[in-house]
Design an enzyme around this catalytic site. Structure first.
Site: not given
Ligand SMILES: Nc1ncnc2c1ncn2[C@@H]1O[C@H](COP(=O)(O)OP(=O)(O)OP(=O)(O)O)[C@@H](O)[C@H]1O
Ligand SMILES: [Mg+2]
Length: 315
Positions: A101, A86, A81-83, A192, A78
């Protein structure tokens, strides 16, 4: 923030307009005031090169079709992200879709934050906050959180098509303010809030905004105390050091990192996010001008314009 300005899904009336305006502008004005007060702070965070973390071997097409712990069948990616990665997956036990995730960064701090994210999401029930279903590890010991799958788009994806209508932004503001209130009540600061971390979904005939990504959240005493009463406390408790701003630099107020995380930080971030949804610009880049000046075609009603003009003028 405790009160909802109006029942969701009901037609907007004059009272509703005023209440929604107050929620948005209360958020934005906090942000604007904080920004003006500290504009010259030497610690003003700036966008720079992204920090690099040691990361796990990147997963890609090879991960599609994997079965995690005999339960989650990976369907497709899907987002990255940075961390975390998904993925969409099928929950074979509950026979529904979930979002997996999967942590990318493998530093001890990333592991700690990821576990905290899973713990917070597993203990909070709120219509506007994504629900966690499970926390587990792949066969290679890479941690993942199984989340409810949110079928929709992020508000940043919507923003890429143009500014959102002000009524919609007001409704998003009310819902996310309510979600933040629920977090703050139990001692959690999100840290955030930004369009990437708000997913717009539909429930029957109304839109529901969902807050995601608690990966940078700060957890305070009330949350720890409640958890300690139920579970054996961990030996070491983490405390963020002052002088280190945590969050997404473009959205943070200049004072971030100079004081402990507190609810006003989220209020500022929400204000900046709502402003951006109305104008496509962050308030800093728009010179803190009122929304209707930056986006004259936004058609904000008279009383919201007056309110915003009063709030944006320096005191
Ligand atoms: N429960 C969910 N259902 C559908 N899509 C999701 C869900 N959780 C996250 N996503 C998608 O995945 C992306 C990244 O998720 P998330 O922000 O939790 O990860 P991150 O790696 O912590 O992000 P960041 O880039 O902010 O560090 C979100 O912007 C969204 O597009
Ligand atoms: Mg995010």
């Amino acid at each position: 923030m405790a009160e909802r300005g109006m029942k969701r899904g009901r037609a907007w009336d004059e009272t509703g307009v005023k209440k929604a305006g107050k929620v948005i502008w209360r958020s934005f004005s906090f942000g604007a005031v904080a920004l003006l007060a500290t504009m010259d702070s030497p610690l003003t965070p700036r966008s720079g090169p992204k920090p690099t973390w040691p990361i796990y071997k990147e997963v890609g097409a090879d991960f599609i079709g994997e079965l995690l712990e005999g339960r989650y069948k990976i369907v497709r990616r899907l987002a990255k992200g940075g961390m975390a990665h998904v993925f969409l997956a099928k929950d074979l036990a509950r026979k529904c879709y979930v979002a997996i995730k999967l942590l990318r960064a493998c530093s001890p701090e990333a592991h700690r934050r990821f576990a905290v994210e899973a713990e917070i999401l597993s203990n909070i029930r709120h219509e506007n906050i994504v629900r966690a279903i499970a926390f587990g590890h792949t066969a290679d010991e890479q941690p993942y959180i199984a989340l409810e799958h949110l079928d929709g788009e992020t508000s940043s994806q919507r923003l890429a098509l143009g500014p959102l209508p002000w009524r919609e932004v007001a409704e998003i503001g009310i819902q996310i303010a309510d979600a933040l209130h629920a977090l703050h009540r139990v001692g959690v600061i999100h840290r955030d809030i930004k369009p990437d971390n708000i997913i717009l979904t539909r429930d029957a005939d109304r839109s529901v905004a969902k807050l995601i990504d608690l990966g940078l959240a700060s957890v305070g005493v009330p949350f720890h105390e409640a958890q300690d009463a139920r579970f054996t406390p961990p030996v070491i408790r983490h405390k963020t050091q002052l002088g280190r701003a945590i969050g997404t630099p473009d959205y943070l107020p200049p004072e971030a990192g100079l004081c402990d995380a507190n609810p006003l930080l989220d209020v500022y971030l929400l204000g900046a996010t709502l402003y951006q949804l109305c104008t496509q610009l962050l308030p800093k880049l728009a010179g803190l001008r009122p929304i209707h000046e930056v986006n004259p075609s936004g058609e904000a009603p008279e009383d919201l314009r007056d309110f915003s003009a009063r709030r944006s003028s320096p005191r």
